[in-house]
Design an enzyme around this catalytic site. Structure first.
Site, PDB file in Angstrom:
ATOM      1  N   GLN A   1      19.932  21.378  -3.532  1.00 24.31           N
ATOM      2  CA  GLN A   1      21.154  20.620  -3.245  1.00 24.31           C
ATOM      3  C   GLN A   1      22.244  20.985  -4.253  1.00 24.31           C
ATOM      4  O   GLN A   1      21.999  20.989  -5.462  1.00 24.31           O
ATOM      5  CB  GLN A   1      20.875  19.106  -3.309  1.00 24.31           C
ATOM      6  CG  GLN A   1      22.083  18.276  -2.899  1.00 24.31           C
ATOM      7  CD  GLN A   1      21.792  16.777  -2.823  1.00 24.31           C
ATOM      8  OE1 GLN A   1      20.698  16.328  -3.160  1.00 24.31           O
ATOM      9  NE2 GLN A   1      22.778  16.014  -2.382  1.00 24.31           N
TER      10      GLN A   1
ATOM     11  N   HIS B   1      24.099  15.257   3.238  1.00 24.25           N
ATOM     12  CA  HIS B   1      24.497  16.002   4.439  1.00 24.25           C
ATOM     13  C   HIS B   1      23.263  16.606   5.076  1.00 24.25           C
ATOM     14  O   HIS B   1      22.304  16.969   4.395  1.00 24.25           O
ATOM     15  CB  HIS B   1      25.510  17.096   4.100  1.00 24.25           C
ATOM     16  CG  HIS B   1      25.091  17.974   2.949  1.00 24.25           C
ATOM     17  ND1 HIS B   1      25.183  17.555   1.642  1.00 24.25           N
ATOM     18  CD2 HIS B   1      24.564  19.211   2.909  1.00 24.25           C
ATOM     19  CE1 HIS B   1      24.738  18.509   0.847  1.00 24.25           C
ATOM     20  NE2 HIS B   1      24.347  19.534   1.587  1.00 24.25           N
TER      21      HIS B   1
HETATM   22  P1  AMP Z   1      23.496  21.891  -0.319  1.00 30.29           P
HETATM   23  O1  AMP Z   1      23.281  23.126  -1.159  1.00 30.29           O
HETATM   24  O2  AMP Z   1      22.319  21.488   0.500  1.00 30.29           O
HETATM   25  O3  AMP Z   1      24.043  20.765  -1.159  1.00 30.29           O
HETATM   26  O4  AMP Z   1      24.597  22.279   0.744  1.00 30.29           O
HETATM   27  C1  AMP Z   1      25.955  22.337   0.429  1.00 30.29           C
HETATM   28  C2  AMP Z   1      26.590  23.222   1.449  1.00 30.29           C
HETATM   29  O5  AMP Z   1      27.993  23.042   1.404  1.00 30.29           O
HETATM   30  C3  AMP Z   1      26.328  24.715   1.235  1.00 30.29           C
HETATM   31  O6  AMP Z   1      25.651  25.260   2.356  1.00 30.29           O
HETATM   32  C4  AMP Z   1      27.728  25.305   1.068  1.00 30.29           C
HETATM   33  O7  AMP Z   1      27.874  26.569   1.670  1.00 30.29           O
HETATM   34  C5  AMP Z   1      28.592  24.256   1.742  1.00 30.29           C
HETATM   35  N1  AMP Z   1      29.954  24.206   1.285  1.00 30.29           N
HETATM   36  C6  AMP Z   1      30.406  24.285   0.011  1.00 30.29           C
HETATM   37  N2  AMP Z   1      31.746  24.172  -0.015  1.00 30.29           N
HETATM   38  C7  AMP Z   1      32.156  24.012   1.264  1.00 30.29           C
HETATM   39  C8  AMP Z   1      33.437  23.853   1.884  1.00 30.29           C
HETATM   40  N3  AMP Z   1      34.565  23.809   1.178  1.00 30.29           N
HETATM   41  N4  AMP Z   1      33.477  23.743   3.228  1.00 30.29           N
HETATM   42  C9  AMP Z   1      32.329  23.782   3.953  1.00 30.29           C
HETATM   43  N5  AMP Z   1      31.109  23.926   3.424  1.00 30.29           N
HETATM   44  C10 AMP Z   1      31.014  24.040   2.094  1.00 30.29           C
END
Ligand code: AMP
Length: 124
Positions: free
Chosen positions: A104, A110
């Site tokens: 995460q 999410h």
């Molecule tokens: P996690 O690593 O499970 O917390 O997932 C976070 C996710 O957010 C990752 O897959 C990132 O690629 C995504 N993410 C980070 N910044 C953004 C952004 N500005 N818009 C859309 N997705 C994002």
């Protein structure tokens, strides 16, 4: 509560997803209702990679409580409906990374909805 340092940093300000919900940061918004928002992941890991995000800030799944039951159920139902609307052929994977050691990076709960390529099991 024992907070990872990266999680602590996140909690000192609005989360990235709060800024997206507030439209302070642009995102490709696929769906929105009073409880949730669905956006395209900026770094997709599959041809379809969406993030289903509750508007209430729950840092991670293990922080959710009984009062969040409706929100958690709603996120799952939205996932199914969006998959249906996008014609994902009932073939998709939902992932929740809980905690930095589980991958995460954004401490605002999410669901990852990923689809469009073969998936291995067990996951990496
Ligand atoms: P996690 O690593 O499970 O917390 O997932 C976070 C996710 O957010 C990752 O897959 C990132 O690629 C995504 N993410 C980070 N910044 C953004 C952004 N500005 N818009 C859309 N997705 C994002």
């Amino acid at each position: 509560m024992d907070l990872d340092s990266s999680e602590l940093l996140f909690r000192m300000s609005l989360t990235l997803f709060e800024k997206i919900i507030n439209k302070e940061i642009p995102a490709e918004i696929i769906y929105e209702d009073e409880i949730s928002i669905v956006i395209e992941d900026i770094n997709p890991q599959a041809p379809t990679h969406l993030l289903i995000i509750p508007k209430k800030v729950i840092p991670k799944l293990s922080d959710a409580s009984n009062e969040d039951q409706e929100i958690l159920g709603h996120l799952m139902l939205v996932a199914g409906k969006i998959a249906d609307q996008l014609g994902l052929d009932e073939t998709f994977r939902l992932v929740v990374n809980n905690g930095a050691k589980a991958g995460q990076s954004v401490f605002h709960l999410h669901l990852h909805l990923i689809s469009g390529r073969p998936f291995n099991w067990p996951p990496g």
